[in-house]
Design a protein around this motif. Structure first.
Motif, PDB file in Angstrom:
ATOM      1  N   SER A  63       0.845  -1.191   0.000  1.00  0.00           N
ATOM      2  CA  SER A  63       0.000   0.000   0.000  1.00  0.00           C
ATOM      3  C   SER A  63       0.882   1.243   0.000  1.00  0.00           C
ATOM      4  CB  SER A  63      -0.907   0.019   1.232  1.00  0.00           C
ATOM      5  OG  SER A  63      -0.116   0.164   2.416  1.00  0.00           O
ATOM      6  N   ASP A  64       0.251   2.418  -0.230  1.00  0.00           N
ATOM      7  CA  ASP A  64       0.999   3.671  -0.152  1.00  0.00           C
ATOM      8  C   ASP A  64       1.566   3.883   1.244  1.00  0.00           C
ATOM      9  OD1 ASP A  64       0.855   4.635  -2.765  1.00  0.00           O
ATOM     10  OD2 ASP A  64      -1.125   5.498  -2.462  1.00  0.00           O
ATOM     11  N   ALA A  65       0.788   3.491   2.266  1.00  0.00           N
ATOM     12  CA  ALA A  65       1.255   3.655   3.643  1.00  0.00           C
ATOM     13  C   ALA A  65       2.466   2.761   3.919  1.00  0.00           C
ATOM     14  CB  ALA A  65       0.123   3.335   4.623  1.00  0.00           C
ATOM     15  N   ALA A  66       2.431   1.517   3.422  1.00  0.00           N
ATOM     16  CA  ALA A  66       3.556   0.602   3.635  1.00  0.00           C
ATOM     17  C   ALA A  66       4.796   1.106   2.912  1.00  0.00           C
ATOM     18  CB  ALA A  66       3.193  -0.797   3.136  1.00  0.00           C
ATOM     19  N   TYR A  67       4.605   1.588   1.699  1.00  0.00           N
ATOM     20  CA  TYR A  67       5.739   2.146   0.955  1.00  0.00           C
ATOM     21  C   TYR A  67       6.306   3.374   1.670  1.00  0.00           C
ATOM     22  CZ  TYR A  67       8.047   5.293  -2.279  1.00  0.00           C
ATOM     23  OH  TYR A  67       8.916   6.179  -2.836  1.00  0.00           O
ATOM     24  N   GLY A  68       5.423   4.281   2.089  1.00  0.00           N
ATOM     25  CA  GLY A  68       5.879   5.494   2.764  1.00  0.00           C
ATOM     26  C   GLY A  68       6.610   5.187   4.061  1.00  0.00           C
ATOM     27  N   LEU A  69       6.114   4.198   4.807  1.00  0.00           N
ATOM     28  CA  LEU A  69       6.778   3.819   6.051  1.00  0.00           C
ATOM     29  C   LEU A  69       8.169   3.262   5.769  1.00  0.00           C
ATOM     30  CD1 LEU A  69       6.804   3.312   9.102  1.00  0.00           C
ATOM     31  CD2 LEU A  69       5.640   1.121   8.670  1.00  0.00           C
ATOM     32  N   GLY A  70       8.273   2.396   4.764  1.00  0.00           N
ATOM     33  CA  GLY A  70       9.571   1.832   4.427  1.00  0.00           C
ATOM     34  C   GLY A  70      10.546   2.890   3.955  1.00  0.00           C
ATOM     35  N   ALA A  71      10.059   3.834   3.145  1.00  0.00           N
ATOM     36  CA  ALA A  71      10.925   4.919   2.675  1.00  0.00           C
ATOM     37  C   ALA A  71      11.466   5.713   3.849  1.00  0.00           C
ATOM     38  CB  ALA A  71      10.152   5.825   1.719  1.00  0.00           C
ATOM     39  N   PRO A 118       6.544  -6.670   3.187  1.00  0.00           N
ATOM     40  CA  PRO A 118       6.774  -5.358   3.813  1.00  0.00           C
ATOM     41  C   PRO A 118       7.831  -5.407   4.905  1.00  0.00           C
ATOM     42  CG  PRO A 118       4.435  -5.690   3.472  1.00  0.00           C
ATOM     43  CD  PRO A 118       5.099  -6.994   3.127  1.00  0.00           C
ATOM     44  N   ALA A 119       7.855  -6.478   5.686  1.00  0.00           N
ATOM     45  CA  ALA A 119       8.841  -6.585   6.769  1.00  0.00           C
ATOM     46  C   ALA A 119      10.264  -6.611   6.205  1.00  0.00           C
ATOM     47  CB  ALA A 119       8.588  -7.844   7.602  1.00  0.00           C
ATOM     48  N   GLU A 120      10.468  -7.349   5.124  1.00  0.00           N
ATOM     49  CA  GLU A 120      11.797  -7.387   4.498  1.00  0.00           C
ATOM     50  C   GLU A 120      12.150  -6.023   3.906  1.00  0.00           C
ATOM     51  OE1 GLU A 120      11.470 -10.527   1.682  1.00  0.00           O
ATOM     52  OE2 GLU A 120      11.673 -12.131   3.173  1.00  0.00           O
ATOM     53  N   PHE A 121      11.167  -5.322   3.371  1.00  0.00           N
ATOM     54  CA  PHE A 121      11.377  -3.979   2.859  1.00  0.00           C
ATOM     55  C   PHE A 121      11.820  -3.045   3.980  1.00  0.00           C
ATOM     56  CE2 PHE A 121       9.015   0.057   1.413  1.00  0.00           C
ATOM     57  CZ  PHE A 121      10.113   0.536   0.717  1.00  0.00           C
ATOM     58  N   TYR A 122      11.139  -3.135   5.121  1.00  0.00           N
ATOM     59  CA  TYR A 122      11.490  -2.268   6.260  1.00  0.00           C
ATOM     60  C   TYR A 122      12.909  -2.558   6.748  1.00  0.00           C
ATOM     61  CZ  TYR A 122       6.378  -1.738   6.426  1.00  0.00           C
ATOM     62  OH  TYR A 122       5.057  -1.503   6.109  1.00  0.00           O
ATOM     63  N   ILE A 123      13.266  -3.835   6.835  1.00  0.00           N
ATOM     64  CA  ILE A 123      14.610  -4.205   7.301  1.00  0.00           C
ATOM     65  C   ILE A 123      15.671  -3.694   6.327  1.00  0.00           C
ATOM     66  CG2 ILE A 123      16.170  -6.156   7.706  1.00  0.00           C
ATOM     67  CD1 ILE A 123      13.702  -7.722   8.720  1.00  0.00           C
ATOM     68  N   ALA A 124      15.402  -3.856   5.037  1.00  0.00           N
ATOM     69  CA  ALA A 124      16.361  -3.402   4.028  1.00  0.00           C
ATOM     70  C   ALA A 124      16.596  -1.904   4.123  1.00  0.00           C
ATOM     71  CB  ALA A 124      15.861  -3.769   2.624  1.00  0.00           C
ATOM     72  N   ARG A 125      15.536  -1.127   4.334  1.00  0.00           N
ATOM     73  CA  ARG A 125      15.670   0.323   4.420  1.00  0.00           C
ATOM     74  C   ARG A 125      16.417   0.746   5.690  1.00  0.00           C
ATOM     75  NH1 ARG A 125      15.527   3.321   0.179  1.00  0.00           N
ATOM     76  NH2 ARG A 125      14.748   5.080   1.394  1.00  0.00           N
ATOM     77  N   ILE A 126      16.161   0.051   6.804  1.00  0.00           N
ATOM     78  CA  ILE A 126      16.882   0.363   8.039  1.00  0.00           C
ATOM     79  C   ILE A 126      18.368   0.066   7.876  1.00  0.00           C
ATOM     80  CG2 ILE A 126      17.181  -0.287  10.466  1.00  0.00           C
ATOM     81  CD1 ILE A 126      14.146  -0.759  10.578  1.00  0.00           C
ATOM     82  N   LEU A 127      18.686  -1.084   7.288  1.00  0.00           N
ATOM     83  CA  LEU A 127      20.090  -1.446   7.075  1.00  0.00           C
ATOM     84  C   LEU A 127      20.773  -0.466   6.124  1.00  0.00           C
ATOM     85  CD1 LEU A 127      19.892  -5.347   6.771  1.00  0.00           C
ATOM     86  CD2 LEU A 127      20.764  -3.998   8.692  1.00  0.00           C
ATOM     87  N   LEU A 128      20.033   0.014   5.122  1.00  0.00           N
ATOM     88  CA  LEU A 128      20.597   0.993   4.205  1.00  0.00           C
ATOM     89  C   LEU A 128      20.961   2.275   4.956  1.00  0.00           C
ATOM     90  CD1 LEU A 128      21.143   1.035   1.119  1.00  0.00           C
ATOM     91  CD2 LEU A 128      19.037   2.365   0.884  1.00  0.00           C
ATOM     92  N   GLY A 129      20.092   2.690   5.878  1.00  0.00           N
ATOM     93  CA  GLY A 129      20.378   3.864   6.687  1.00  0.00           C
ATOM     94  C   GLY A 129      21.588   3.672   7.586  1.00  0.00           C
ATOM     95  N   CYS A 130      21.710   2.472   8.168  1.00  0.00           N
ATOM     96  CA  CYS A 130      22.886   2.177   9.003  1.00  0.00           C
ATOM     97  C   CYS A 130      24.167   2.263   8.175  1.00  0.00           C
ATOM     98  CB  CYS A 130      22.762   0.778   9.605  1.00  0.00           C
ATOM     99  SG  CYS A 130      21.438   0.587  10.820  1.00  0.00           S
TER     100      CYS A 130
END
Length: 448
Positions: A63-71, A118-130
């Protein structure tokens, strides 16, 4: 930065203006191309999710919300490690720090191609930030080792051109990869985009380690007289700001003006991530359907941002004035955001207003990042730049997720744009009221 390095010239400095110009031209030609390319791919890998979402949301059912949260979750890791990573650059040097950041960054980007939930997307984005943490404030700090304040605005602007350039060339490149590699070897176009745009970051980490020097005194490609020119210029700057400087993390944390500048950075990150993660969607919703066309049109706002950034950076250095050169562009960006809802179905006006937002945002970056090193020294400068970037990054975390949530709940971006315009305007006013020009070593009260 060691004051011993600043206060003790390597040889007697009897340089002429021509020698000085030649020295800084040599330094700029040696450092900026490498740093520029690193930041180009760094920023591209951070933001290519903006155009990837045109395919992956339907492919993966986001969803747009899931994408926005991951971003936005990118900034969780970014915020946690921004200050430690920047302080490590001050201690270990730019070469080792960039090698670590770019290699880890590229690997995470490539692996993002294989996310499914979505969970894998969130983890990938957090790791990218780290992985990315410390890159931008570290480079701003690194440039302060080489260039005095009166040259730093235009040099920082030249470095920051990598951001809009990644939009100008990155968006069409990403769109081309997604369209032409779709279904190749059984993979989606967005998967190939992450892989093909992640590999150059790994390569550039090795290149930066090979070509850069950590400090002027370690640069084998500078002559002793050129090293003396740099040392004398930085020494004079250090003495001039000694009565208003911070040299430690604790002194930075106690300064309320740091938090005002951080809020301005917060507002700037709101502009950045609204542009980065939602420009393709805004353009498509205005009536442009073809992904490749969306990619090319998304390149127009950052192109306008380059022009504004170069003009403002040059003029800010010429006048030695930072606040108005920040406030005027920031207010232009706020006006552009506020007007976007009125022209949501007009492709031409949408591009014009997005260009206005981009020009305002990009033009303010060199001056905002020049502020901490204008009155901070040594570890204080490292801590100050990192703290301001860290706190400002909260805007980066909030902006895409909140806008996505508002879009899901209301069916449009209108309310989100209006809220963000107000937040940005407040930042401009706070800067003028609470950060005196004298603190920043300003020599002019006017930008005329």
């Amino acid at each position: 930065m060691s004051t011993g390095t600043l206060d003790t010239p390597l040889i007697a400095n009897t340089s002429s203006d021509a020698d000085t110009r030649s020295t800084y031209k040599t330094i700029a030609f040696r450092l900026l191309p490498v740093l520029f390319i690193c930041y180009f791919f760094n920023y591209l890998d951070r933001t290519n999710i903006g155009i990837a979402q045109l395919q992956l949301k339907s492919d993966l059912g986001f969803s747009d919300a899931a994408y926005g949260l991951g971003a936005g979750l990118f900034y969780v890791g970014f915020i946690l490690f921004e200050i430690p990573s920047t302080l490590m650059l001050d201690k270990l040097g730019a070469r080792k720090t960039l090698l670590r950041i770019m290699v880890c960054w590229g690997l995470v980007t490539c692996l993002t191609a294989f996310m499914r939930t979505p969970a894998e997307f969130y983890i990938a984005r957090i790791l990218l930030g780290c992985a990315e943490a410390g890159f931008l404030p570290g480079i701003v700090l690194y440039l302060s080792y080489w260039f005095p304040a009166q040259r730093r605005g235009r040099i920082t602007a030249m470095f920051f051109i990598a951001i809009p350039m990644s939009g100008i060339f990155g968006s069409p490149l990403s769109g081309w990869i997604m369209q032409n590699f779709q279904a190749y070897m059984g993979m989606h176009g967005w998967q190939w985009m992450f892989i093909l745009e992640g590999l150059p970051s790994i390569i550039m980490g090795v290149v930066a380690y090979s070509l850069l020097a950590d400090r002027p005194e370690k640069a084998k490609w500078l002559t002793p007289s050129q090293k003396a020119i740099v040392a004398d210029a930085l020494s004079a700057e250090h003495r001039n700001k000694s009565d208003r400087s911070h040299s430690s993390l604790w002194s930075v944390l106690r300064d309320p003006r740091v938090y005002v500048i951080s809020y301005v950075m917060f507002a700037s990150f709101i502009c950045a991530n609204t542009l980065t993660f939602w420009t393709p969607t805004i353009i498509r919703n205005s009536g442009i359907a073809e992904i490749l066309n969306v990619g090319f049109l998304a390149a127009i706002p950052p192109f306008m941002g380059i022009i504004g950034m170069l003009i403002v950076g040059w003029h800010s250095d010429r006048k030695m004035e930072r606040r108005l050169h920040t406030v005027v562009p920031v207010l232009c960006a706020a006006i552009g955001l506020a007007l976007l809802p009125e022209f949501r179905n007009d492709p031409i006006m949408s591009i014009v207003l997005l260009s206005m937002v981009a020009t305002g945002h990009y033009s303010s970056l060199p001056t905002i990042f020049s502020m901490p090193s204008s009155y901070m020294t040594g570890g204080g400068a490292a801590a100050g730049i990192a703290l301001i970037t860290t706190l400002g990054s909260i805007g980066g975390a909030v902006a895409p997720s909140l806008l996505g949530l508002i879009k899901d709940l209301s069916g449009s971006f209108d309310l989100g744009f209006q809220i963000y315009a107000g937040v940005i305007t407040l930042g401009a006013l706070m800067l003028m009221v609470f950060v005196p020009g004298k603190l920043l070593g300003e020599k002019a009260r006017s930008i005329n």
